[in-house]
Design a protein around this motif. Structure first.
Motif, short mmCIF file in Angstrom:
data_model
loop_
_atom_site.label_atom_id
_atom_site.label_comp_id
_atom_site.label_asym_id
_atom_site.label_seq_id
_atom_site.Cartn_x
_atom_site.Cartn_y
_atom_site.Cartn_z
N LEU A 10 0.88 -1.05 0.05
CA LEU A 10 0.01 0.07 0.00
C LEU A 10 0.97 1.31 0.06
O LEU A 10 1.84 1.34 0.82
CB LEU A 10 -0.80 0.12 1.18
CG LEU A 10 -2.01 -1.00 1.41
CD1 LEU A 10 -2.83 -1.03 2.59
CD2 LEU A 10 -3.00 -1.01 0.07
N CYS A 11 0.58 2.02 -0.88
CA CYS A 11 1.35 3.46 -0.93
C CYS A 11 1.23 4.06 0.52
O CYS A 11 0.30 4.38 0.82
CB CYS A 11 0.98 4.35 -2.12
SG CYS A 11 1.66 6.12 -1.87
N ILE A 18 -0.22 -0.83 -4.89
CA ILE A 18 1.00 -0.56 -5.96
C ILE A 18 2.09 -1.86 -5.93
O ILE A 18 2.23 -2.31 -4.76
CB ILE A 18 1.73 0.90 -5.96
CG1 ILE A 18 2.29 1.11 -4.66
CG2 ILE A 18 0.45 1.80 -6.26
CD1 ILE A 18 2.98 2.32 -4.27
N SER A 19 2.84 -1.57 -6.74
CA SER A 19 3.94 -2.60 -6.95
C SER A 19 5.19 -1.95 -5.89
O SER A 19 5.60 -0.56 -6.05
CB SER A 19 4.58 -2.56 -8.12
OG SER A 19 5.90 -3.56 -8.29
N PRO A 33 8.05 4.76 -3.07
CA PRO A 33 7.19 4.43 -1.92
C PRO A 33 7.43 2.86 -1.33
O PRO A 33 6.80 2.75 -0.08
CB PRO A 33 5.78 4.13 -2.74
CG PRO A 33 6.20 3.97 -4.31
CD PRO A 33 7.50 4.76 -4.53
N GLY A 34 8.19 2.17 -2.01
CA GLY A 34 8.54 0.83 -1.51
C GLY A 34 9.77 0.78 -0.52
O GLY A 34 10.24 -0.12 0.08
N SER A 35 10.28 2.06 -0.24
CA SER A 35 11.71 2.09 0.34
C SER A 35 11.34 1.98 2.10
O SER A 35 10.01 2.17 2.37
CB SER A 35 12.39 3.54 0.30
OG SER A 35 11.49 4.45 0.79
N ASN A 39 8.14 2.88 4.27
CA ASN A 39 7.10 1.74 4.62
C ASN A 39 7.59 0.75 5.31
O ASN A 39 8.24 -0.20 5.18
CB ASN A 39 7.00 1.13 2.79
CG ASN A 39 5.59 0.62 3.03
OD1 ASN A 39 5.10 -0.12 3.83
ND2 ASN A 39 4.82 0.81 1.97
N ASN A 40 7.64 1.11 6.65
CA ASN A 40 7.99 0.10 7.63
C ASN A 40 6.76 0.28 8.96
O ASN A 40 6.02 1.10 8.67
CB ASN A 40 9.28 0.79 8.36
CG ASN A 40 9.34 2.10 8.73
OD1 ASN A 40 8.55 2.45 9.88
ND2 ASN A 40 9.80 3.17 7.99
N PRO A 41 6.79 -0.41 9.82
CA PRO A 41 5.71 -0.84 10.81
C PRO A 41 5.61 0.88 11.42
O PRO A 41 4.36 0.83 11.76
CB PRO A 41 6.33 -1.92 11.84
CG PRO A 41 7.20 -2.59 10.82
CD PRO A 41 7.70 -1.73 10.03
#
Length: 278
Positions: A10-11, A18-19, A33-35, A39-41
């Motif tokens: 999820l963005c 998204i991928s 957005p995937g870094s 994108n961490n808890p």
């Protein structure tokens, strides 16, 4: 689970699927957005509307308990509407706002802290029930971070108007909750269509109910309610909603400033209470 599902996230900004390998979100343009930094808890937790609403409710409950602990009034005194009511000295020390705290003691920070203080069990119960019902819809249409800014800034607007109107002493989350209602009034009217009209009618009913409640029940700060609604409309207009503009880094920065200012005002209230009663 397929390899494609494992690469889906999820963005962290717009919360669309998204991928993980996207260089930027195709929906909102957020870079990388995937870094792990985005994108961490931890960032997913603080960016969750449900968690932030629960946190706001928790802070309100904690401040209510503290006000009872430092109060000199016996908790069981009074009837239905005054049961579990802290006395005025404890609320004043913790950050009640109005002409008396601001003009006599110079406590301009109380415009923030008063949003987290309540005068009784029913007072906090009704406000938190309203907050739990309205805030998720505001977060859905405006975004989590803009919801925080609307809640904070509209609450200040409500109490600023009641101060200008000469209200001597006031507390409660209702000004901030009315700010959320005001933002939805603006959203419904601005968006239009079947959905927008439905939102406008729904929250319009809340406004009418608040107005009638303020006429019937003594001691209600109608200036704070009205200022909160107007503040919510103005802040909602300035910040915009998701269908017009996705949340940006500036929105997150403003929300962070609001959170830090709130923490500072509550800390000042707790320190004031400590030196007053300990």
């Amino acid at each position: 689970m397929t390899s494609a599902e494992r690469r889906s996230i999820l963005c962290p900004n717009c919360r669309r699927l998204i991928s993980r390998d996207e260089p930027s979100c195709p929906w909102c343009g957020t870079s990388r957005p995937g870094s792990w930094l985005k994108n961490n808890p931890f960032t997913r937790s603080i960016g969750s509307a449900d968690r932030l609403v629960r946190l706001i409710i928790t802070v309100n409950v904690v401040m209510f308990v503290v006000s009872l602990l430092v109060s000199r009034r016996a908790p069981g005194m009074g009837g239905l509407f005054t049961a579990l009511s802290p006395d005025w000295r404890s609320l004043l020390a913790l950050g009640a706002t109005g002409v008396i705290p601001i003009d006599r003691y110079g406590r301009f920070w109380s415009l923030l802290s008063a949003n987290y203080l309540h005068g009784g069990l029913l007072h906090i119960l009704f406000n938190m029930m309203a907050l739990r019902q309205i805030a998720p819809l505001v977060a859905q249409e405006y975004g989590t971070w803009r919801m925080v800014s609307i809640y904070t800034l509209a609450g200040v607007c409500g109490y600023l108007l009641s101060y200008v109107a000469g209200v001597g002493y006031t507390i409660g989350a209702s000004a901030a909750v009315c700010g959320l209602i005001g933002s939805l009034l603006y959203y419904g009217k601005s968006r239009g269509g079947v959905y927008g009209q439905a939102v406008f009618r729904e929250v319009g009913g809340w406004v009418v109910g608040l107005f009638l409640f303020g006429l019937v029940v003594p001691g209600i700060n109608n200036w704070g309610h009205g200022g909160g609604v107007v503040g919510g409309i103005v802040v909602g207009f300035v910040l915009g909603y998701r269908e017009r503009r996705q949340e940006s880094l500036l929105d997150k920065f403003l929300a962070a400033v609001c959170i830090l200012a709130t923490v500072a005002s509550l800390a000042l209230g707790l320190v004031s209470a400590w030196f007053t009663f300990v």
